[in-house]
Design an enzyme around this catalytic site. Structure first.
Site, PDB file in Angstrom:
ATOM      1  N   HIS A 217      -9.488  -7.575   2.163  1.00 58.23           N
ATOM      2  CA  HIS A 217      -8.320  -6.701   2.291  1.00 58.23           C
ATOM      3  C   HIS A 217      -7.383  -6.878   1.088  1.00 58.23           C
ATOM      4  O   HIS A 217      -6.815  -5.907   0.591  1.00 58.23           O
ATOM      5  CB  HIS A 217      -7.593  -7.019   3.601  1.00 58.23           C
ATOM      6  CG  HIS A 217      -6.399  -6.179   3.859  1.00 58.23           C
ATOM      7  ND1 HIS A 217      -6.485  -4.840   4.180  1.00 58.23           N
ATOM      8  CD2 HIS A 217      -5.070  -6.474   3.842  1.00 58.23           C
ATOM      9  CE1 HIS A 217      -5.263  -4.348   4.349  1.00 58.23           C
ATOM     10  NE2 HIS A 217      -4.391  -5.325   4.149  1.00 58.23           N
TER      11      HIS A 217
ATOM     12  N   PHE B  15       0.831  -1.200   0.000  1.00 56.37           N
ATOM     13  CA  PHE B  15       0.000   0.000   0.000  1.00 56.37           C
ATOM     14  C   PHE B  15       0.872   1.260   0.000  1.00 56.37           C
ATOM     15  O   PHE B  15       0.499   2.284  -0.568  1.00 56.37           O
ATOM     16  CB  PHE B  15      -0.918  -0.017   1.234  1.00 56.37           C
ATOM     17  CG  PHE B  15      -2.052   0.949   1.150  1.00 56.37           C
ATOM     18  CD1 PHE B  15      -3.211   0.623   0.464  1.00 56.37           C
ATOM     19  CD2 PHE B  15      -1.970   2.191   1.763  1.00 56.37           C
ATOM     20  CE1 PHE B  15      -4.265   1.514   0.381  1.00 56.37           C
ATOM     21  CE2 PHE B  15      -3.018   3.093   1.687  1.00 56.37           C
ATOM     22  CZ  PHE B  15      -4.173   2.754   0.993  1.00 56.37           C
TER      23      PHE B  15
END
Length: 189
Positions: A105, A74
């Site tokens: 996720h 991320f």
């Protein structure tokens, strides 16, 4: 008969076209950034080793490689984009691993990393290469980090060299805009 005429026209057109490819041999002095996600570092360390090996075997001095570790995939895009915007790198490679779990996720991280890396490249004009594995299992990830399927870190590094050379050639011929960064800003771009 129709197919053979079409083939002749395509062949003639290919001979007249200016076809360009980037060399996979680095030019002297080229600099490369590598951003590596620490999450799943059992695999990302192997991918980084593959990238080092490919960069070196394709003519990059390892002293011209800057490696930055980030917590996970991320976070790859923000560091990659900042490195690309610095004007100090010919290309940036992003290395990471996302293994599917039992939650959504995985989808969120993969989507954010994919679009973030793409945007880092298109926003700066510097090749930012997606060397992120998106796998269902850790076994698949290990297979792609030097196992049965080769080393995708090395493949990403070679892509970075090829793209850096292609963009440099296009810019030298006036066929691509300058990369964003201090040099472009000083030139008034």
């Amino acid at each position: 008969a129709s197919n053979s005429r079409r083939s002749v026209r395509v062949t003639a057109a290919k001979q007249e076209a200016n076809v360009r490819h980037g060399s996979v041999v680095a030019k002297p002095g080229q600099k490369y950034g590598v951003v590596v996600g620490r999450f799943n570092d059992l695999v990302t360390k192997l991918l980084l080793e593959g990238a080092y090996g490919a960069l070196e075997s394709h003519g990059v001095a390892l002293s011209n490689v800057e490696v930055c570790w980030v917590p996970g995939c991320f976070e790859l895009p923000v560091v990659a984009k900042s490195m690309a915007k610095s004007g100090k790198f010919d290309a940036v490679v992003c290395i990471g691993v996302v293994v599917r779990g039992a939650t959504t996720h995985y989808d969120a991280v993969v989507s954010a990393a994919t679009s973030g890396v793409l945007n880092a490249s298109t926003d700066t004009g510097v090749p930012v290469v997606f060397g992120v594995l998106t796998c269902d299992t850790m076994e698949q990830a290990l297979d792609r980090a030097g196992g049965k399927v080769g080393n995708k870190g090395g493949e990403a590094a070679i892509t970075a060299i090829e793209m850096a050379n292609l963009m440099a050639a296009l810019r030298a011929d006036g066929l691509a805009a300058p990369a964003w960064g201090p040099a472009a800003a000083a030139a008034g771009v």
